[in-house]
Design an enzyme around this catalytic site. Structure first.
Site, mmCIF file in Angstrom:
data_model
loop_
_atom_site.group_PDB
_atom_site.id
_atom_site.type_symbol
_atom_site.label_atom_id
_atom_site.label_comp_id
_atom_site.label_asym_id
_atom_site.label_seq_id
_atom_site.Cartn_x
_atom_site.Cartn_y
_atom_site.Cartn_z
ATOM 1 N N THR A 1 0.754 -1.166 0.032
ATOM 2 C CA THR A 1 0.085 -0.074 -0.039
ATOM 3 C C THR A 1 0.860 1.308 0.058
ATOM 4 O O THR A 1 0.467 2.374 0.105
ATOM 5 C CB THR A 1 -1.009 -0.002 1.251
ATOM 6 O OG1 THR A 1 -0.237 -0.043 2.320
ATOM 7 C CG2 THR A 1 -1.907 -1.089 1.058
ATOM 8 N N TYR B 1 -7.798 -5.721 11.240
ATOM 9 C CA TYR B 1 -6.946 -4.718 11.693
ATOM 10 C C TYR B 1 -7.100 -4.525 13.198
ATOM 11 O O TYR B 1 -5.980 -4.529 13.961
ATOM 12 C CB TYR B 1 -7.376 -3.379 11.254
ATOM 13 C CG TYR B 1 -6.530 -2.460 11.161
ATOM 14 C CD1 TYR B 1 -5.282 -2.251 10.720
ATOM 15 C CD2 TYR B 1 -6.808 -1.193 12.090
ATOM 16 C CE1 TYR B 1 -4.380 -0.954 10.842
ATOM 17 C CE2 TYR B 1 -5.867 -0.092 12.179
ATOM 18 C CZ TYR B 1 -4.587 -0.169 11.666
ATOM 19 O OH TYR B 1 -3.641 0.987 11.900
ATOM 20 N N ARG C 1 -9.268 7.150 2.800
ATOM 21 C CA ARG C 1 -9.599 7.802 4.337
ATOM 22 C C ARG C 1 -9.963 9.216 4.133
ATOM 23 O O ARG C 1 -10.182 9.528 3.185
ATOM 24 C CB ARG C 1 -8.329 7.830 5.084
ATOM 25 C CG ARG C 1 -8.056 6.496 5.824
ATOM 26 C CD ARG C 1 -7.017 6.432 6.797
ATOM 27 N NE ARG C 1 -5.763 5.981 5.775
ATOM 28 C CZ ARG C 1 -4.656 5.721 6.404
ATOM 29 N NH1 ARG C 1 -4.624 5.570 7.682
ATOM 30 N NH2 ARG C 1 -3.669 5.452 5.731
HETATM 31 N N1 UDP Z 1 -15.786 8.605 6.155
HETATM 32 C C1 UDP Z 1 -16.909 9.320 5.295
HETATM 33 N N2 UDP Z 1 -16.748 9.550 4.186
HETATM 34 C C2 UDP Z 1 -15.423 9.241 3.581
HETATM 35 C C3 UDP Z 1 -14.536 8.355 4.034
HETATM 36 C C4 UDP Z 1 -14.611 8.175 5.444
HETATM 37 O O1 UDP Z 1 -17.759 9.870 6.130
HETATM 38 O O2 UDP Z 1 -15.458 9.528 2.098
HETATM 39 C C5 UDP Z 1 -15.875 8.487 7.645
HETATM 40 C C6 UDP Z 1 -15.603 7.054 7.844
HETATM 41 O O3 UDP Z 1 -17.002 6.359 7.771
HETATM 42 C C7 UDP Z 1 -15.486 7.229 9.440
HETATM 43 C C8 UDP Z 1 -14.456 8.563 9.350
HETATM 44 O O4 UDP Z 1 -14.847 9.323 8.176
HETATM 45 O O5 UDP Z 1 -16.371 7.718 10.226
HETATM 46 C C9 UDP Z 1 -13.138 8.536 9.273
HETATM 47 O O6 UDP Z 1 -12.665 7.425 8.399
HETATM 48 P P1 UDP Z 1 -11.267 7.038 8.183
HETATM 49 O O7 UDP Z 1 -11.546 5.959 7.142
HETATM 50 O O8 UDP Z 1 -10.545 8.255 7.728
HETATM 51 O O9 UDP Z 1 -10.745 6.554 9.367
HETATM 52 P P2 UDP Z 1 -11.294 5.619 10.631
HETATM 53 O O10 UDP Z 1 -11.063 6.471 11.648
HETATM 54 O O11 UDP Z 1 -12.724 5.136 10.608
HETATM 55 O O12 UDP Z 1 -10.303 4.474 10.613
#
Ligand code: UDP
Length: 328
Positions: A35, A145, A186
């Site tokens: 990745t 994870y 993310r």
């Molecule tokens: N999220 C979102 N839209 C996106 C990507 C992520 O609303 O396009 C939300 C996701 O569902 C989570 C938060 O943003 O609630 C953080 O997501 P991320 O994947 O960055 O990391 P996590 O903290 O969930 O591991």
């Protein structure tokens, strides 16, 4: 010092490699590039202290000569990688961590491991102190994870107790900044890329779930201080400035000057509702706390995303002879 970093081509790994090299250390980076991107290490190739080895740490690694510090950062970390790389993640956290522990044991080196706020799962206490055991679904969509990282902490604790090794465990909370993959999935990069393209910003759920975002230079400073301290339990490294994800979307839209709207999507399974570190321990033991405000970090990350997109377009246009592509 002579330092090994697994996951050195990744987002945080490459920044840590930069920092250790700039401080005058000899750094050897390992990565299987599943990745990560070797371009993150481009400028370091010109630095004589840095050496890159293409290696998957689920296989033992032989390093000749002394080693003072082993930093274990290798692991896909974006939720979009969890399903396609489920077994790879479990293996790098278990077999990979053990191989890196063995290397540290053989060299009598300090072992620094990057764990995660995901060990707290969908927390029932907020903020999360290190003493909180978490609320994790062992068979859920994040289990590879979360449980992989929890297993790694257990393995490290066993090595410390059986072999009296010096171990350091960082529990990293959401971190962002330049060198994230722009298609990493993310939230910070997704929102920025969508806003820059003028596309709808994808909001999972109603956006009331919270996160606390730490800029990468603060994260690296915390890790460096951890490598130098003498504390062998887990320490949270993250920013306490907690915001709802919907607010983050608004900030990104404002800072990019975009006219994007919000597109609401279903909340993925086991998505934590709250996340905020208690950094009392980091303040006390490391004398550390974050110093970069989110707005400043977002501006730098937006600039990085703009430049990355422009570079991709320039390369494509060069191939096709087309110069029409426009980005805000
Ligand atoms: N999220 C979102 N839209 C996106 C990507 C992520 O609303 O396009 C939300 C996701 O569902 C989570 C938060 O943003 O609630 C953080 O997501 P991320 O994947 O960055 O990391 P996590 O903290 O969930 O591991």
């Amino acid at each position: 010092m002579r330092i090994i970093i697994s996951g050195a081509a990744g987002f945080i790994g490459s920044h840590l490699a930069d920092r250790f090299c700039r401080d005058g250390n000899e750094v050897i980076g390992l990565d299987n590039l599943v990745t990560a991107d070797k371009r993150n290490l481009q400028w370091l190739s010109a630095n004589h202290g840095f050496k890159f080895i293409l290696h998957d740490i689920i296989n033992p690694v032989a390093i000749s000569g002394p080693v003072d510090l082993v930093c274990n950062l290798a692991c896909p970390a974006s939720p979009v990688d969890f399903a396609p790389l489920n077994i790879e993640i479990l293996r790098v956290c278990s077999e990979g961590t053990r191989n890196m522990l063995e290397l540290a044991r053989e060299k009598n080196a300090v072992f620094l491991h990057t764990s995660t706020s995901e060990v707290y799962g969908d927390p029932k206490v907020n903020p999360q102190p290190e003493s909180y055991w978490g609320n994790v679904n062992p068979i859920g969509t994040r289990s590879m994870y979360d449980e992989g990282k929890r297993f790694a902490e257990a393995m490290i604790t066993a090595y410390r107790s059986r072999y009296s090794m010096k171990v350091r465990i960082a529990r990293i909370f959401n971190t962002f900044g330049p060198r994230m993959r722009i298609d990493d999935g993310r939230v910070v990069t997704n929102f920025i890329m969508q806003a820059l393209a003028g596309e709808p910003v994808t909001m999972h759920g109603d956006g009331s779930q919270t996160r606390s975002f730490c800029y990468v230079s603060d994260q690296v400073e915390g890790l460096v201080r951890l490598s130098r301290c003498d504390y062998d339990g887990p320490i949270n490294i993250g920013n306490c400035d907690e915001i709802p994800i919907r607010r983050l979307a608004e900030e990104v839209i404002e800072l990019t000057g975009s006219r994007s709207s919000l597109a609401f999507k279903p909340l993925p399974g086991d998505d934590p509702k709250l996340r905020r570190p208690d950094i009392t321990l980091a303040r006390k033991i490391l004398g550390w706390q974050p110093s970069v405000p989110r707005k400043e970090g977002l501006e730098k990350t937006i600039q990085y995303c703009r430049e990355t997109v422009q570079a991709i377009h320039a390369a494509r246009n060069h191939e096709t002879g087309d110069s029409a592509a426009q980005w805000t």
